[in-house]
Design a protein around this motif. Structure first.
Motif, PDB file in Angstrom:
ATOM      1  N   ALA A  31       0.875  -1.179   0.000  1.00  0.00           N
ATOM      2  CA  ALA A  31       0.000   0.000   0.000  1.00  0.00           C
ATOM      3  C   ALA A  31       0.906   1.221   0.000  1.00  0.00           C
ATOM      4  O   ALA A  31       1.593   1.496   0.983  1.00  0.00           O
ATOM      5  CB  ALA A  31      -0.889  -0.019   1.234  1.00  0.00           C
ATOM      6  N   LEU A  32       0.900   1.922  -1.112  1.00  0.00           N
ATOM      7  CA  LEU A  32       1.866   3.019  -1.296  1.00  0.00           C
ATOM      8  C   LEU A  32       1.138   4.360  -1.343  1.00  0.00           C
ATOM      9  O   LEU A  32       0.292   4.592  -2.210  1.00  0.00           O
ATOM     10  CB  LEU A  32       2.631   2.779  -2.616  1.00  0.00           C
ATOM     11  N   SER A  33       1.487   5.226  -0.380  1.00  0.00           N
ATOM     12  CA  SER A  33       0.910   6.575  -0.385  1.00  0.00           C
ATOM     13  C   SER A  33       1.825   7.533  -1.142  1.00  0.00           C
ATOM     14  O   SER A  33       1.402   8.608  -1.534  1.00  0.00           O
ATOM     15  CB  SER A  33       0.707   7.071   1.049  1.00  0.00           C
ATOM     16  N   ASP A  71       7.606   6.402   4.369  1.00  0.00           N
ATOM     17  CA  ASP A  71       7.482   5.068   4.974  1.00  0.00           C
ATOM     18  C   ASP A  71       7.145   4.028   3.906  1.00  0.00           C
ATOM     19  O   ASP A  71       7.788   2.991   3.808  1.00  0.00           O
ATOM     20  CB  ASP A  71       6.397   5.063   6.054  1.00  0.00           C
ATOM     21  N   LEU A 105      -0.045  -0.693  -4.739  1.00  0.00           N
ATOM     22  CA  LEU A 105      -1.421  -0.206  -4.842  1.00  0.00           C
ATOM     23  C   LEU A 105      -1.463   1.194  -4.245  1.00  0.00           C
ATOM     24  O   LEU A 105      -1.146   1.388  -3.065  1.00  0.00           O
ATOM     25  CB  LEU A 105      -2.365  -1.135  -4.072  1.00  0.00           C
ATOM     26  N   VAL A 106      -1.823   2.160  -5.056  1.00  0.00           N
ATOM     27  CA  VAL A 106      -1.890   3.552  -4.597  1.00  0.00           C
ATOM     28  C   VAL A 106      -3.352   3.967  -4.599  1.00  0.00           C
ATOM     29  O   VAL A 106      -4.027   3.835  -5.631  1.00  0.00           O
ATOM     30  CB  VAL A 106      -1.112   4.488  -5.548  1.00  0.00           C
ATOM     31  N   VAL A 107      -3.840   4.426  -3.467  1.00  0.00           N
ATOM     32  CA  VAL A 107      -5.245   4.841  -3.409  1.00  0.00           C
ATOM     33  C   VAL A 107      -5.335   6.352  -3.608  1.00  0.00           C
ATOM     34  O   VAL A 107      -4.659   7.122  -2.911  1.00  0.00           O
ATOM     35  CB  VAL A 107      -5.882   4.442  -2.052  1.00  0.00           C
ATOM     36  N   ARG A 114      -9.977   6.684   5.444  1.00  0.00           N
ATOM     37  CA  ARG A 114      -9.300   5.464   5.888  1.00  0.00           C
ATOM     38  C   ARG A 114     -10.160   4.230   5.571  1.00  0.00           C
ATOM     39  O   ARG A 114      -9.670   3.237   5.039  1.00  0.00           O
ATOM     40  CB  ARG A 114      -9.019   5.550   7.391  1.00  0.00           C
ATOM     41  N   TYR A 151      -8.991   1.212   3.112  1.00  0.00           N
ATOM     42  CA  TYR A 151      -8.857  -0.190   3.507  1.00  0.00           C
ATOM     43  C   TYR A 151      -9.804  -1.076   2.699  1.00  0.00           C
ATOM     44  O   TYR A 151      -9.454  -2.193   2.327  1.00  0.00           O
ATOM     45  CB  TYR A 151      -9.090  -0.360   5.013  1.00  0.00           C
ATOM     46  N   LEU A 189       1.250  -5.055   2.439  1.00  0.00           N
ATOM     47  CA  LEU A 189       2.176  -4.419   3.384  1.00  0.00           C
ATOM     48  C   LEU A 189       1.818  -2.956   3.568  1.00  0.00           C
ATOM     49  O   LEU A 189       1.574  -2.218   2.594  1.00  0.00           O
ATOM     50  CB  LEU A 189       3.614  -4.548   2.875  1.00  0.00           C
ATOM     51  N   LEU A 190       1.764  -2.536   4.826  1.00  0.00           N
ATOM     52  CA  LEU A 190       1.475  -1.138   5.178  1.00  0.00           C
ATOM     53  C   LEU A 190       2.711  -0.558   5.860  1.00  0.00           C
ATOM     54  O   LEU A 190       3.435  -1.281   6.554  1.00  0.00           O
ATOM     55  CB  LEU A 190       0.291  -1.068   6.142  1.00  0.00           C
ATOM     56  N   GLY A 191       2.901   0.756   5.694  1.00  0.00           N
ATOM     57  CA  GLY A 191       4.152   1.364   6.154  1.00  0.00           C
ATOM     58  C   GLY A 191       4.113   1.978   7.549  1.00  0.00           C
ATOM     59  O   GLY A 191       4.888   2.894   7.823  1.00  0.00           O
ATOM     60  N   HIS A 192       3.238   1.493   8.434  1.00  0.00           N
ATOM     61  CA  HIS A 192       3.225   2.072   9.793  1.00  0.00           C
ATOM     62  C   HIS A 192       4.561   1.795  10.486  1.00  0.00           C
ATOM     63  O   HIS A 192       5.038   0.655  10.484  1.00  0.00           O
ATOM     64  CB  HIS A 192       2.103   1.461  10.626  1.00  0.00           C
ATOM     65  N   ASP A 194       4.444   5.644  14.557  1.00  0.00           N
ATOM     66  CA  ASP A 194       2.977   5.574  14.437  1.00  0.00           C
ATOM     67  C   ASP A 194       2.402   4.759  15.592  1.00  0.00           C
ATOM     68  O   ASP A 194       1.376   5.116  16.176  1.00  0.00           O
ATOM     69  CB  ASP A 194       2.567   4.889  13.118  1.00  0.00           C
ATOM     70  N   MET A 234      -1.243  -1.496  16.911  1.00  0.00           N
ATOM     71  CA  MET A 234      -1.497  -2.266  15.690  1.00  0.00           C
ATOM     72  C   MET A 234      -0.706  -3.557  15.716  1.00  0.00           C
ATOM     73  O   MET A 234       0.383  -3.619  16.271  1.00  0.00           O
ATOM     74  CB  MET A 234      -1.048  -1.443  14.471  1.00  0.00           C
TER      75      MET A 234
HETATM   76  N1  LIG Z   1      -3.308   6.867  -0.338  1.00  0.00           N
HETATM   77  C1  LIG Z   1      -2.772   5.708   0.050  1.00  0.00           C
HETATM   78  N2  LIG Z   1      -2.652   4.703  -0.839  1.00  0.00           N
HETATM   79  C2  LIG Z   1      -2.139   3.499  -0.470  1.00  0.00           C
HETATM   80  N3  LIG Z   1      -1.712   3.246   0.777  1.00  0.00           N
HETATM   81  C3  LIG Z   1      -1.792   4.213   1.687  1.00  0.00           C
HETATM   82  C4  LIG Z   1      -2.333   5.497   1.388  1.00  0.00           C
HETATM   83  N4  LIG Z   1      -2.291   6.246   2.517  1.00  0.00           N
HETATM   84  C5  LIG Z   1      -1.742   5.478   3.469  1.00  0.00           C
HETATM   85  N5  LIG Z   1      -1.445   4.257   2.991  1.00  0.00           N
HETATM   86  C6  LIG Z   1      -0.814   3.126   3.700  1.00  0.00           C
HETATM   87  O1  LIG Z   1      -1.096   3.224   5.080  1.00  0.00           O
HETATM   88  C7  LIG Z   1       0.108   3.419   5.808  1.00  0.00           C
HETATM   89  C8  LIG Z   1      -0.170   4.324   6.984  1.00  0.00           C
HETATM   90  O2  LIG Z   1      -0.508   5.596   6.503  1.00  0.00           O
HETATM   91  P1  LIG Z   1      -1.109   6.696   7.434  1.00  0.00           P
HETATM   92  O3  LIG Z   1      -0.399   6.663   8.741  1.00  0.00           O
HETATM   93  O4  LIG Z   1      -1.215   7.956   6.673  1.00  0.00           O
HETATM   94  O5  LIG Z   1      -2.530   6.086   7.556  1.00  0.00           O
HETATM   95  P2  LIG Z   1      -3.619   6.295   8.655  1.00  0.00           P
HETATM   96  O6  LIG Z   1      -4.721   7.059   8.041  1.00  0.00           O
HETATM   97  O7  LIG Z   1      -3.007   6.789   9.889  1.00  0.00           O
HETATM   98  O8  LIG Z   1      -4.058   4.779   8.702  1.00  0.00           O
HETATM   99  P3  LIG Z   1      -4.255   3.885   9.953  1.00  0.00           P
HETATM  100  O9  LIG Z   1      -5.620   4.105  10.421  1.00  0.00           O
HETATM  101  O10 LIG Z   1      -4.082   2.495   9.368  1.00  0.00           O
HETATM  102  O11 LIG Z   1      -3.200   4.258  10.946  1.00  0.00           O
HETATM  103  C9  LIG Z   1       1.076   3.975   4.777  1.00  0.00           C
HETATM  104  O12 LIG Z   1       2.422   3.755   5.146  1.00  0.00           O
HETATM  105  C10 LIG Z   1       0.692   3.208   3.549  1.00  0.00           C
HETATM  106  O13 LIG Z   1       1.227   1.900   3.568  1.00  0.00           O
END
Ligand SMILES: Nc1ncnc2c1ncn2[C@@H]1O[C@H](COP(=O)(O)OP(=O)(O)OP(=O)(O)O)[C@@H](O)[C@H]1O
Length: 319
Positions: free
Chosen positions: A31-33, A37, A59-61, A106, A110, A122-125, A129, A150
């Motif tokens: 999951a790539l923002s 991270d 995957l970019v949202v 969010r 998800y 894979l998520l980048g927390h 965080d 988490m």
């Molecule tokens: N627009 C996006 N597209 C894809 N993945 C994303 C996007 N935004 C965030 N993520 C994924 O979620 C991870 C955590 O991002 P972020 O801390 O901004 O989310 P969050 O809103 O706090 O979510 P969470 O509720 O899961 O903590 C990022 O490292 C990435 O892996």
């Protein structure tokens, strides 16, 4: 210098360790923002995918909430392709639904990731965080489940960087020559989490001579163990008793009783429960005589009848 930069190596190691806990996973989605991270994570996922012979997809949202969000998403996908992912997709979502815009975004994110995933996502927390989540939970008087933070593996989700400091992902990006996207929300002091990150945690680090993020992450890990043990006991109780029997529930320790009630209510469709709701249902159990009911969000009512708890209307409609 031989070998990768230490920060790059640390991120790769974290990804490798997490994947080692998930044998047989068929594919890796990241999951790539576009932030540091998840960019560093994408590079490490590509590295791991090559070693393991697994396809890696980014995957970019695109939430469509900010001007130019489509361009930001396309740029992130382009960077992922340069890093060597097998494919990169932009998922465009419509952000509607309950809660504030952050929560709605969010949830939409998800849901889109879940709908498209092929293997582990894979998520980048990072550890920071996790520390922020724990501190927020403490400040709000949350129960152990929230303060437990988490989980690293919660399939299809995988969070390999929960022990990696945010500074390491920044360093990794710098070493790799990547320019991360800076989310403007991350510097907007109207968000509680931003102020916690910018003002509270640095102060705590100073007062306690450092190590606070790591210490909070350790607290989370300990509570997670306790919380998972309570969940297992609660699941066992519900498997044996179906509808909670008040005679069996009442003598249990309050922490276990409330966990059973929370899980039972959730299994019957109760959502957005506050501690006050839970306390009211718990009080129904404590009352040995008489009848009564507790109204929950969504028109659900919990009643006690014939020494058992029952949920209306779904149960009266369904069975
Ligand atoms: N627009 C996006 N597209 C894809 N993945 C994303 C996007 N935004 C965030 N993520 C994924 O979620 C991870 C955590 O991002 P972020 O801390 O901004 O989310 P969050 O809103 O706090 O979510 P969470 O509720 O899961 O903590 C990022 O490292 C990435 O892996």
């Amino acid at each position: 210098m031989t070998g990768p930069h230490p920060a790059v190596a640390a991120v790769r190691r974290a990804v490798r360790n997490l994947l080692a806990e998930c044998p047989g996973v068929p594919a890796i989605d990241v999951a790539l923002s576009g932030g540091a991270d998840s960019l560093a994570l994408t590079e490490a996922a590509v590295f791991a995918g090559r070693r393991l012979g697994l396809p890696v997809r980014a995957l970019v949202v695109d939430h469509g909430l900010q001007a130019g969000s489509a361009r930001v998403a396309e740029e992130a996908a382009g960077t992922a392709r340069k890093l060597g992912v097998d494919s990169a997709e932009v998922l465009t979502v419509e952000v509607t639904g309950p809660g504030g815009p952050e929560a709605a975004a969010r949830n939409a994110r998800y849901a889109a990731l879940r709908a498209h995933h092929r293997g582990i996502v894979l998520l980048g927390h990072t550890r920071d965080d996790q520390a922020e989540t724990v501190l927020l939970g403490l400040g709000r008087g949350s129960g152990p489940r929230s303060i437990a933070g988490m989980r690293a593996v919660d399939l299809p989700w995988g969070r390999p960087l929960l022990d990696v400091p945010r500074a390491t992902t920044r360093d990794a990006c710098r070493a790799l020559g990547l320019t991360p996207w800076e989310d403007p929300h991350n510097s907007d002091p109207r968000y509680t989490r931003v102020r916690l990150r910018a003002e509270v945690l640095p102060l705590l680090e100073d007062v306690l001579n450092g190590g606070v993020a790591a210490a909070l992450a350790r607290t989370a890990a300990q509570l997670r163990e306790d919380s998972e043990a309570l969940d297992a006991l609660a699941a066992d109780f519900l498997a044996r008793h179906g509808k909670p029997d008040i005679g069996e529930l009442a003598p249990l320790p309050a922490s276990l009783r409330r966990r059973i009630l929370r899980n039972w209510l959730a299994a019957h469709g109760a959502r957005d429960l506050t501690d006050a709701h839970l306390r009211s249902v718990d009080a129904l159990v404590a009352r040995w005589r008489g009848q009564g009911g507790v109204w929950l969000p969504g028109g659900l009512v919990v009643t006690r009848t014939h020494g058992r708890l029952a949920m209306n209307p779904p149960e009266t409609r369904g069975d």
